[in-house]
Design a protein around this motif. Structure first.
Motif, PDB file in Angstrom:
ATOM      1  N   LEU A 106      35.375  40.969  55.275  1.00 37.55           N
ATOM      2  CA  LEU A 106      35.841  40.216  54.116  1.00 37.55           C
ATOM      3  C   LEU A 106      34.993  40.542  52.882  1.00 37.55           C
ATOM      4  N   ALA A 107      33.694  40.702  53.055  1.00 38.76           N
ATOM      5  CA  ALA A 107      32.826  41.086  51.936  1.00 38.76           C
ATOM      6  C   ALA A 107      33.236  42.460  51.397  1.00 38.76           C
ATOM      7  N   LEU A 108      33.573  43.382  52.287  1.00 41.68           N
ATOM      8  CA  LEU A 108      34.025  44.712  51.878  1.00 41.68           C
ATOM      9  C   LEU A 108      35.347  44.615  51.114  1.00 41.68           C
ATOM     10  N   ILE A 109      36.229  43.733  51.556  1.00 43.26           N
ATOM     11  CA  ILE A 109      37.495  43.523  50.848  1.00 43.26           C
ATOM     12  C   ILE A 109      37.237  42.985  49.439  1.00 43.26           C
ATOM     13  N   TYR A 110      36.366  41.980  49.332  1.00 46.37           N
ATOM     14  CA  TYR A 110      36.053  41.431  48.004  1.00 46.37           C
ATOM     15  C   TYR A 110      35.414  42.486  47.106  1.00 46.37           C
ATOM     16  N   LEU A 111      34.537  43.291  47.670  1.00 48.21           N
ATOM     17  CA  LEU A 111      33.914  44.362  46.891  1.00 48.21           C
ATOM     18  C   LEU A 111      34.959  45.395  46.472  1.00 48.21           C
ATOM     19  N   GLY A 112      35.898  45.696  47.367  1.00 48.19           N
ATOM     20  CA  GLY A 112      36.977  46.621  47.045  1.00 48.19           C
ATOM     21  C   GLY A 112      37.861  46.099  45.929  1.00 48.19           C
ATOM     22  N   VAL A 113      38.124  44.802  45.920  1.00 43.36           N
ATOM     23  CA  VAL A 113      38.901  44.193  44.832  1.00 43.36           C
ATOM     24  C   VAL A 113      38.118  44.303  43.527  1.00 43.36           C
ATOM     25  N   TYR A 114      36.817  44.030  43.600  1.00 44.88           N
ATOM     26  CA  TYR A 114      35.964  44.114  42.415  1.00 44.88           C
ATOM     27  C   TYR A 114      35.954  45.536  41.837  1.00 44.88           C
ATOM     28  N   ILE A 159      55.589  49.963  41.231  1.00 48.96           N
ATOM     29  CA  ILE A 159      55.218  49.162  42.406  1.00 48.96           C
ATOM     30  C   ILE A 159      53.917  48.383  42.167  1.00 48.96           C
ATOM     31  N   ARG A 160      53.251  48.666  41.069  1.00 51.33           N
ATOM     32  CA  ARG A 160      51.952  48.033  40.805  1.00 51.33           C
ATOM     33  C   ARG A 160      51.987  46.506  40.816  1.00 51.33           C
ATOM     34  N   PRO A 161      52.939  45.849  40.146  1.00 55.92           N
ATOM     35  CA  PRO A 161      52.951  44.374  40.177  1.00 55.92           C
ATOM     36  C   PRO A 161      53.108  43.815  41.597  1.00 55.92           C
ATOM     37  N   LEU A 162      53.947  44.456  42.396  1.00 54.19           N
ATOM     38  CA  LEU A 162      54.123  44.013  43.779  1.00 54.19           C
ATOM     39  C   LEU A 162      52.836  44.226  44.573  1.00 54.19           C
ATOM     40  N   HIS A 163      52.196  45.389  44.400  1.00 60.98           N
ATOM     41  CA  HIS A 163      50.947  45.687  45.100  1.00 60.98           C
ATOM     42  C   HIS A 163      49.873  44.661  44.722  1.00 60.98           C
ATOM     43  N   LYS A 164      49.833  44.294  43.470  1.00 61.13           N
ATOM     44  CA  LYS A 164      48.846  43.310  42.993  1.00 61.13           C
ATOM     45  C   LYS A 164      49.095  41.934  43.612  1.00 61.13           C
ATOM     46  N   LYS A 165      50.358  41.483  43.604  1.00 56.22           N
ATOM     47  CA  LYS A 165      50.684  40.174  44.198  1.00 56.22           C
ATOM     48  C   LYS A 165      50.397  40.160  45.697  1.00 56.22           C
ATOM     49  N   LEU A 166      50.812  41.219  46.374  1.00 56.08           N
ATOM     50  CA  LEU A 166      50.527  41.316  47.813  1.00 56.08           C
ATOM     51  C   LEU A 166      49.027  41.360  48.067  1.00 56.08           C
ATOM     52  N   GLY A 167      48.296  42.038  47.176  1.00 54.30           N
ATOM     53  CA  GLY A 167      46.844  42.158  47.323  1.00 54.30           C
ATOM     54  C   GLY A 167      46.148  40.807  47.257  1.00 54.30           C
ATOM     55  N   TRP A 168      46.504  40.005  46.267  1.00 52.25           N
ATOM     56  CA  TRP A 168      45.876  38.682  46.151  1.00 52.25           C
ATOM     57  C   TRP A 168      46.282  37.781  47.315  1.00 52.25           C
ATOM     58  N   THR A 169      47.519  37.912  47.767  1.00 53.52           N
ATOM     59  CA  THR A 169      47.961  37.138  48.931  1.00 53.52           C
ATOM     60  C   THR A 169      47.182  37.563  50.173  1.00 53.52           C
ATOM     61  N   THR A 170      46.962  38.868  50.309  1.00 54.98           N
ATOM     62  CA  THR A 170      46.195  39.387  51.444  1.00 54.98           C
ATOM     63  C   THR A 170      44.763  38.856  51.425  1.00 54.98           C
ATOM     64  N   VAL A 171      44.150  38.832  50.259  1.00 56.24           N
ATOM     65  CA  VAL A 171      42.776  38.323  50.140  1.00 56.24           C
ATOM     66  C   VAL A 171      42.726  36.848  50.563  1.00 56.24           C
ATOM     67  N   VAL A 172      43.693  36.055  50.130  1.00 54.07           N
ATOM     68  CA  VAL A 172      43.735  34.636  50.517  1.00 54.07           C
ATOM     69  C   VAL A 172      43.921  34.509  52.031  1.00 54.07           C
ATOM     70  N   PHE A 173      44.864  35.262  52.587  1.00 48.57           N
ATOM     71  CA  PHE A 173      45.123  35.179  54.027  1.00 48.57           C
ATOM     72  C   PHE A 173      43.911  35.628  54.832  1.00 48.57           C
ATOM     73  N   ARG A 174      43.250  36.697  54.403  1.00 46.29           N
ATOM     74  CA  ARG A 174      42.089  37.194  55.159  1.00 46.29           C
ATOM     75  C   ARG A 174      40.918  36.224  55.038  1.00 46.29           C
ATOM     76  N   THR A 175      40.776  35.584  53.881  1.00 49.76           N
ATOM     77  CA  THR A 175      39.738  34.560  53.712  1.00 49.76           C
ATOM     78  C   THR A 175      40.011  33.381  54.642  1.00 49.76           C
ATOM     79  N   MET A 176      41.256  32.945  54.690  1.00 44.78           N
ATOM     80  CA  MET A 176      41.620  31.840  55.583  1.00 44.78           C
ATOM     81  C   MET A 176      41.475  32.235  57.054  1.00 44.78           C
ATOM     82  N   THR A 177      41.693  33.507  57.366  1.00 42.78           N
ATOM     83  CA  THR A 177      41.480  33.978  58.741  1.00 42.78           C
ATOM     84  C   THR A 177      40.021  33.797  59.135  1.00 42.78           C
ATOM     85  N   LEU A 178      39.107  34.157  58.237  1.00 42.51           N
ATOM     86  CA  LEU A 178      37.682  33.978  58.543  1.00 42.51           C
ATOM     87  C   LEU A 178      37.359  32.493  58.693  1.00 42.51           C
ATOM     88  N   ILE A 179      37.807  31.682  57.774  1.00 38.32           N
ATOM     89  CA  ILE A 179      37.497  30.248  57.825  1.00 38.32           C
ATOM     90  C   ILE A 179      38.029  29.620  59.107  1.00 38.32           C
TER      91      ILE A 179
END
Length: 132
Positions: free
Chosen positions: A15-23, A100-120
């Motif tokens: 998850l830290a790698l994902i957040y760093l990748g987003v950054y 496809i960029r707007p879709l990739h961005k929306k999916l990306g933020w959704t993925t970050v939320v889902f992966r964060t909730m997976t860890l929690i």
């Protein structure tokens, strides 16, 4: 060292790698390498958990699983499905399909939320049965 702790540490590092990748998303080459690495590592973690705990067999008992485990499975399976969508849209974006960029961005933020909730929620799923 307990395998649950090893899995939790790996999950946190992924998850830290994902957040760093987003950054680092403005640096496309680095972003792609970091996110691809995180996705591959996450799939390998799922395989480790399956091989050590027979997680798929336990997860398939939907009717008898505790609600907290069902919530965890929702986010975990959703994360994997979103990873697939991210890889597909990301490849199209890299090939020059800027529409496809707007879709990739929306999916990306959704993925970050889902992966964060997976860890929690993984903390709930890793507790011994009957202690919650």
């Amino acid at each position: 060292m307990n395998t649950s702790l090893i899995f939790q540490v790996q999950s946190f590092l992924i998850l830290a790698l994902i957040y760093l990748g987003v950054y680092k998303r403005k640096n496309r080459a680095l972003h792609v390498k970091m996110m691809t690495s995180a996705i591959i590592w996450d799939v390998l973690l799922i395989l480790q958990i399956e091989l050590s705990r027979s997680a798929i067999m336990k997860a398939s008992k939907v009717m008898t699983n505790p609600m907290l485990l069902k919530i965890h499975l929702f986010f975990a399976i959703g994360s994997v499905l979103l990873f697939v969508a991210m890889l597909i849209t990301g490849r199209k974006f890299l090939k020059g399909n800027n529409a496809i960029r707007p879709l990739h961005k929306k999916l990306g933020w959704t993925t970050v939320v889902f992966r964060t909730m997976t860890l929690i929620t993984s903390f709930w799923a890793s507790w011994p049965e009957g202690t919650l």
